[in-house]
Design an enzyme around this catalytic site. Structure first.
Site, PDB file in Angstrom:
ATOM      1  N   ASP A  49       0.813  -1.213   0.000  1.00 30.59           N
ATOM      2  CA  ASP A  49       0.000   0.000   0.000  1.00 30.59           C
ATOM      3  C   ASP A  49       0.845   1.261   0.000  1.00 30.59           C
ATOM      4  OD1 ASP A  49      -2.371  -1.477   0.097  1.00 30.59           O
ATOM      5  OD2 ASP A  49      -2.258  -1.644   2.269  1.00 30.59           O
ATOM      6  N   ARG A  50       0.256   2.335  -0.482  1.00 35.51           N
ATOM      7  CA  ARG A  50       0.938   3.630  -0.567  1.00 35.51           C
ATOM      8  C   ARG A  50       1.499   4.051   0.783  1.00 35.51           C
ATOM      9  NH1 ARG A  50      -1.203   8.683   0.334  1.00 35.51           N
ATOM     10  NH2 ARG A  50      -3.306   7.849   0.293  1.00 35.51           N
TER      11      ARG A  50
END
Length: 193
Positions: A49-50
């Site tokens: 995930d970012r």
């Protein structure tokens, strides 16, 4: 620098920085993998995930990526997780047994509280900290990878994740790669069998 024999395929170990998408196209103004000089034709083997950091494997070997991601092979993924609070043994046991998330009971996993706690440099931007609530680093090794699973697991036992760093996949560890750095590796470095 070590010599990597020429292979039909390319395998890359990359330290994904916080805030970077695990894809080559930018979305919503967030940076992507495009700006790191990675070889042409590779793509991420799975996602990170970012708002997570750490080891991301990239390759142009589709069958290998499918094997790496297929849940039936249960390849381990290890994370350092900074949580808000100070989990007790019973909380760690609840994580080990696999909490229920949205009606799904996660698989059992390995959980430890490293002692001494790891010294990890500040993230940019820094995590949010509350003056009267301590933070604790945990080391989790999972054999499944549902969307945002580690964050949901720690929240389910009452300890929200503040920072998440993947440090290993299969046999490959992040080693001394700094955020944004990458190196070419062999397929055998990731999975020995």
């Amino acid at each position: 620098m070590s010599f990597i024999p020429k292979s039909k395929y390319t395998y890359i170990s990359f330290h994904k920085p916080f805030g970077v998408l695990s894809q080559f196209t930018s979305e919503g103004g967030h940076p992507s993998l495009e700006g790191f000089g990675l070889p042409k034709g590779v793509y991420a083997a799975g996602r990170l995930d970012r708002d997570s950091e750490g080891l991301l494997i990239l390759s142009d070997d589709g069958p290998f990526i499918n094997k790496l991601l297929d849940p039936k092979f249960a390849h381990p993924r290890t994370y350092l997780v900074q949580v808000e609070g100070d989990p007790l043994d019973q909380d760690l046991n609840a994580l080990r047994k696999g909490p229920v998330i949205k009606g799904y009971k996660t698989k059992e996993c390995l959980v430890e509280r490293p002692e001494p706690q790891p010294l990890i440099g500040e993230r940019n931007p820094p995590i949010r900290e509350r003056k009267n609530i301590p933070t604790t680093w945990l080391k989790l090794t999972l054999t499944e990878g549902k969307n945002r699973q580690v964050r949901r697991m720690t929240a389910a036992v009452g300890f929200p994740t503040l920072r998440l760093i993947r440090i290993a996949i299969g046999d490959l560890s992040l080693e001394n790669l700094e955020p944004g750095q990458w190196r070419e590796i062999l397929k055998e470095d990731i999975l020995s069998s």
